[in-house]
Design an enzyme around this catalytic site. Structure first.
Site, mmCIF file in Angstrom:
data_model
loop_
_atom_site.group_PDB
_atom_site.id
_atom_site.type_symbol
_atom_site.label_atom_id
_atom_site.label_comp_id
_atom_site.label_asym_id
_atom_site.label_seq_id
_atom_site.Cartn_x
_atom_site.Cartn_y
_atom_site.Cartn_z
ATOM 1 C CG ASN A 28 79.193 -8.225 67.066
ATOM 2 O OD1 ASN A 28 78.792 -7.075 66.942
ATOM 3 N ND2 ASN A 28 80.101 -8.748 66.264
ATOM 4 N NE ARG B 285 82.777 -5.369 66.832
ATOM 5 C CZ ARG B 285 82.452 -5.152 65.575
ATOM 6 N NH1 ARG B 285 81.360 -5.660 65.074
ATOM 7 N NH2 ARG B 285 83.239 -4.450 64.796
ATOM 8 C CG HIS C 275 89.070 -5.103 62.177
ATOM 9 N ND1 HIS C 275 89.386 -4.574 60.954
ATOM 10 C CD2 HIS C 275 87.854 -5.665 62.047
ATOM 11 C CE1 HIS C 275 88.392 -4.812 60.115
ATOM 12 N NE2 HIS C 275 87.445 -5.464 60.754
ATOM 13 C CG HIS D 174 90.843 -8.563 60.742
ATOM 14 N ND1 HIS D 174 90.458 -9.256 61.873
ATOM 15 C CD2 HIS D 174 89.723 -8.455 59.984
ATOM 16 C CE1 HIS D 174 89.161 -9.544 61.786
ATOM 17 N NE2 HIS D 174 88.706 -9.063 60.651
ATOM 18 N N GLY E 42 88.884 -9.524 55.999
ATOM 19 C CA GLY E 42 87.584 -10.185 55.832
ATOM 20 C C GLY E 42 86.753 -9.315 54.911
ATOM 21 C CG ASN E 43 82.209 -7.956 53.932
ATOM 22 O OD1 ASN E 43 82.470 -7.746 52.752
ATOM 23 N ND2 ASN E 43 81.128 -7.526 54.511
ATOM 24 N NE ARG F 202 83.070 -0.327 56.225
ATOM 25 C CZ ARG F 202 83.314 -1.278 57.123
ATOM 26 N NH1 ARG F 202 84.498 -1.857 57.192
ATOM 27 N NH2 ARG F 202 82.378 -1.637 57.969
ATOM 28 C CG ASP G 89 81.591 -13.806 49.201
ATOM 29 O OD1 ASP G 89 81.028 -13.942 50.298
ATOM 30 O OD2 ASP G 89 82.428 -14.619 48.732
ATOM 31 C CG MET G 90 88.422 -13.106 48.181
ATOM 32 S SD MET G 90 88.886 -12.021 46.804
ATOM 33 C CE MET G 90 89.774 -10.735 47.647
ATOM 34 N N GLY H 270 92.005 -13.719 54.886
ATOM 35 C CA GLY H 270 93.370 -13.984 55.343
ATOM 36 C C GLY H 270 93.569 -15.416 55.817
ATOM 37 C CD GLU H 271 90.569 -16.770 60.208
ATOM 38 O OE1 GLU H 271 89.761 -17.708 60.175
ATOM 39 O OE2 GLU H 271 90.442 -15.783 60.962
ATOM 40 C CG ASN H 272 89.036 -19.568 55.127
ATOM 41 O OD1 ASN H 272 89.239 -20.698 55.557
ATOM 42 N ND2 ASN H 272 88.303 -18.672 55.764
ATOM 43 C CD GLU I 68 86.931 -9.695 65.666
ATOM 44 O OE1 GLU I 68 86.469 -10.473 64.799
ATOM 45 O OE2 GLU I 68 86.905 -8.467 65.549
HETATM 46 P P1 ADP Z 1 83.488 -9.995 58.292
HETATM 47 O O1 ADP Z 1 84.359 -8.808 58.056
HETATM 48 O O2 ADP Z 1 82.069 -9.778 57.874
HETATM 49 O O3 ADP Z 1 83.659 -10.622 59.662
HETATM 50 P P2 ADP Z 1 84.781 -12.433 57.396
HETATM 51 O O4 ADP Z 1 86.018 -12.289 58.205
HETATM 52 O O5 ADP Z 1 83.820 -13.509 57.760
HETATM 53 O O6 ADP Z 1 84.001 -11.074 57.238
HETATM 54 O O7 ADP Z 1 85.260 -12.663 55.876
HETATM 55 C C1 ADP Z 1 84.344 -12.751 54.826
HETATM 56 C C2 ADP Z 1 85.140 -12.834 53.528
HETATM 57 O O8 ADP Z 1 85.975 -14.004 53.565
HETATM 58 C C3 ADP Z 1 84.263 -12.936 52.284
HETATM 59 O O9 ADP Z 1 84.763 -12.081 51.270
HETATM 60 C C4 ADP Z 1 84.454 -14.388 51.876
HETATM 61 O O10 ADP Z 1 84.318 -14.583 50.487
HETATM 62 C C5 ADP Z 1 85.893 -14.630 52.287
HETATM 63 N N1 ADP Z 1 86.201 -16.047 52.361
HETATM 64 C C6 ADP Z 1 85.741 -16.975 53.228
HETATM 65 N N2 ADP Z 1 86.217 -18.208 52.913
HETATM 66 C C7 ADP Z 1 86.982 -18.041 51.801
HETATM 67 C C8 ADP Z 1 87.744 -18.927 50.965
HETATM 68 N N3 ADP Z 1 87.805 -20.226 51.214
HETATM 69 N N4 ADP Z 1 88.412 -18.385 49.925
HETATM 70 C C9 ADP Z 1 88.344 -17.068 49.651
HETATM 71 N N5 ADP Z 1 87.647 -16.197 50.388
HETATM 72 C C10 ADP Z 1 86.976 -16.664 51.448
#
Ligand code: ADP
Length: 398
Positions: free
Chosen positions: A7, A90, A179, A207, A209-210, A240, A282-283, A332-334, A384
């Protein structure tokens, strides 16, 4: 059969080497800061993280570095490069030219080059990776897996913008979505996980993430998605802006006396969670700031979850109801609190979380809806790279 997945981003390369018989990742890592001061290759080794600094000026020397580590006596997992059977890449933008993954030929390369016009930031580094592998590994089969391909099934009413049709004809200006590899993986996987037929399900995939996007998938086909011609449309993201009144952009350009390049940087790099909060993209850091009473972080967070909630509602309407809502991506996962805030007050449309189960789920496949929820809400970690490896295997075995 071993498959290397690459990637290549503008200043980074992520890699994973898969053994396709055992479906295991035998090596992985990444290079950061290509072409910048302090570039390095980082990978896990046993329980440690190894960081090898080096002057990595461009993608070819980066990939050479990675191949050197994979075959090295100290950190390697293969004796020679001939043990790698194929490379999967990718590729971000396939435009209207690709609706599935393909074996890379000169003809394919020429079409990916043509797509640079609509993806000037993303396709050039992807191509650099493909050319580098050609130089370094000779005739090894290479496969391109496009972020946009899965969304090529969207109907025209979903993918057209309301600008003059001639601009679509002239420049292929339309929505493509991104995505796609993740949405394809999680929408299928969730049906396997629930034991229901993919072909008859209406699934909304979040989906998050960042970068983030939602997709409305019916019968295994993408019907709509929140990103557009570029990844800046749709959700509020780390940096964004997501959906903005197009009139606002020309207004800012005029008032701030900035050109299209700067405007693009503003909406891509300085907006979203970062731009609103002034704290972070960063979330995890946003959540910490919210918990310590930072008001702008609270506003950014509320905008973030509200926008996703609206898209869930919009896609439920577009699909005529939904069977399953899936969460994936880093947030979404965490982040159970984010999932809870998105799903709050959606009982009227059959979405009801089991808050206790939701709280316990961080990165595992699990149903997080209550037993009496009409819509199943599920967490499915995305994969992915495995999808890219699987497509590569299928194409080179055919
Ligand atoms: P990318 O789009 O760069 O692939 P990721 O899917 O890795 O990004 O997601 C990154 C985001 O997930 C960041 O905002 C990070 O803070 C958030 N994140 C990861 N773990 C946690 C958690 N335990 N609680 C809240 N947010 C999380």
């Amino acid at each position: 059969m071993k498959i290397l997945v690459l990637n290549c981003g503008s200043s980074s390369i992520k890699y994973k080497l898969f053994d396709m018989e055992s479906k295991e990742v035998v090596a992985q890592g990444g290079i950061e800061k290509i072409g910048l001061k302090g570039s390095f290759l980082k990978f896990p080794h046993g329980k440690d993280k190894v960081v090898l600094e080096g002057e990595i000026l461009e993608h070819k020397s980066g990939i050479e570095y990675i191949l050197g580590v994979l075959t090295s006596e100290k950190y390697g997992c293969i004796k020679s490069l001939s043990e790698i059977n194929a490379v999967g890449h990718r590729v971000v933008h396939g435009g209207e030219k690709f609706n599935k993954s393909v074996l890379i030929t000169d003809e394919v390369l020429a079409k990916v080059v043509e797509c640079i016009d609509i993806a000037p930031l993303h396709n050039p580094p992807n191509l650099a990776g493909i050319y580098a592998v050609k130089d370094l590994m000779g005739d090894i089969p290479q496969v391109a897996v496009f972020d946009t391909a899965f969304h090529q099934t969207m109907p025209s009413k979903a993918y057209m913008y309301g600008v003059p049709y001639s601009l679509y004809e002239k420049y292929a200006i339309r929505r493509y979505g991104f995505h796609g590899t993740s949405h394809r993986y999680v929408s299928r996987r969730v049906c396997e996980f629930l034991g229901v037929p993919y072909e008859s399900q209406k699934v909304v995939c979040a989906h998050i993430g960042n970068g983030g996007s939602l997709a409305a998938v019916a019968g295994g086909k993408s019907q709509d998605t929140s990103m557009g011609m570029t990844p800046v449309e749709g959700l509020l993201m780390g940096t964004r802006a997501g959906d903005v009144d197009a009139g606002v952009l020309s207004f800012i350009m005029e008032k701030e006396n900035v050109g299209p390049q700067t405007m693009s940087t503003i909406v891509n790099k300085f907006s979203g969670l970062l731009g609103i909060s002034g704290v972070s993209s960063d979330m995890r850091e946003i959540r910490e700031a919210v918990d310590s009473g930072n008001e702008r972080s609270k506003l950014a967070y509320d905008m973030f979850t509200y926008r996703i909630k609206k898209y869930v509602g919009a896609y439920a309407a577009a699909l005529g109801g939904i069977d399953t809502l899936v969460f994936t991506g880093g947030i979404g996962e965490n982040s159970s609190i984010t999932r809870e805030d998105i799903c709050k007050d959606l009982e009227f449309m059959g979405i009801k979380l089991d808050l206790n189960i939701n709280n316990e789920i961080h990165g595992d496949e699990a149903i997080i809806s209550a037993p009496d929820s009409k819509v199943k809400v599920v967490v499915i970690p995305t994969d992915e790279e495995f999808m890219i490896a699987s497509d590569t295997l299928a194409i080179v075995s055919a």
